[in-house]
Design an enzyme around this catalytic site. Structure first.
Site, PDB file in Angstrom:
ATOM      1  N   GLY A  80      18.127  47.801  22.753  1.00 16.20           N
ATOM      2  CA  GLY A  80      17.718  46.312  23.106  1.00 16.20           C
ATOM      3  C   GLY A  80      18.617  45.417  22.893  1.00 16.20           C
ATOM      4  N   GLN A  81      19.637  45.693  22.251  1.00 15.64           N
ATOM      5  CA  GLN A  81      20.688  44.534  21.785  1.00 15.64           C
ATOM      6  C   GLN A  81      22.095  44.827  22.494  1.00 15.64           C
ATOM      7  OE1 GLN A  81      20.351  43.069  17.584  1.00 15.64           O
ATOM      8  NE2 GLN A  81      19.804  45.289  17.369  1.00 15.64           N
ATOM      9  N   ARG A  82      22.033  44.939  23.764  1.00 11.80           N
ATOM     10  CA  ARG A  82      23.186  45.456  24.474  1.00 11.80           C
ATOM     11  C   ARG A  82      24.247  44.409  24.360  1.00 11.80           C
ATOM     12  NH1 ARG A  82      24.197  50.172  26.068  1.00 11.80           N
ATOM     13  NH2 ARG A  82      22.009  51.302  25.165  1.00 11.80           N
TER      14      ARG A  82
END
Ligand code: G3D
Ligand code: MG
Length: 193
Positions: A80-82
């Site tokens: 979730g932190q691409r």
């Protein structure tokens, strides 16, 4: 405060490592990663005991860096932190052991965590770094056994590094010490330049 709390939480890990560390000039670097809610913070709690010289919560990112004499530990939630992914690589340099924590009861996220791990293992800077997978939350009735988790993550296909899956409960501490013993055995000390 959260800072004081984090310092206390890390004491035990550092004391375990310090006891096992052979040479005073060398620094042990650990990466502790996993999806959010996997149990990383709780693992740290179980490793609680003495002095940590400083902890740096990186601004704008959910990365915690802990530094003590001879040790450096980086911890963050993966996934979730691409957008900030390329930035992670700054923290991969000279890692001695990668510790990957998984919520064994959350089968719905096995695929997600498996993909994240696979991407990590592709990282050039993490090539050959030993991998410890904590199959966490074994105290829950719904937890998948470590063997099922290993199969789901296809750990047996790993050929380029030492790896181990350790069943544990960060809540009860069961299995944490065994995992850390493996970590300490598989640390490859870097030579100082
Ligand atoms: P994270 O730091 O990886 O995001 P946390 O995960 O350590 O914050 O843990 C997330 C939640 O899972 C917490 O519950 C925590 O108590 C729980 N947890 C962690 N390890 C275990 C375990 O081994 N067994 C069980 N049963 N629960 C565990 P809350 O309710 O505080 O969100
Ligand atoms: Mg956390």
């Amino acid at each position: 405060s959260a800072l004081i709390c984090a310092l206390i939480l890390l004491q035990g890990l550092l004391s375990i490592l310090r006891r096992l560390k052979q040479s005073p000039e060398q620094e042990v670097r650990l990466l502790l990663l996993g999806l959010d809610n996997a149990g990383k913070t709780t693992v740290l709690k179980q490793l609680a005991a003495e002095d940590v010289s400083h902890i740096t919560p990186t601004q704008g990112f959910n990365i915690k860096s802990v530094q003590s004499t001879g040790f450096k530990l980086n911890v963050w939630d993966i996934g979730g932190q691409r957008k900030i992914r390329p930035y992670w690589r700054n923290y991969f340099e000279n890692t001695d052991v990668l510790i990957y924590v998984i919520d064994s009861s959350d089968r719905k996220r096995f695929e997600e965590t498996s993909l994240e791990l696979a991407e990590l293992l592709e990282e050039e800077k993490l090539a050959t770094v030993p991998l410890l997978v904590f199959a966490n939350k074994q105290d829950l009735m719904t937890a998948a056994p470590a063997s099922e988790l290993a199969e789901s993550l296809r750990l047996h296909t790993i050929r380029d590094r030492m790896w181990q899956v350790q069943a544990c409960s960060a809540l009860t501490a069961e299995g944490i010490q065994d995992g850390m013993t493996w970590v300490c055995r598989n640390i490859k000390f870097r030579k100082k330049p």
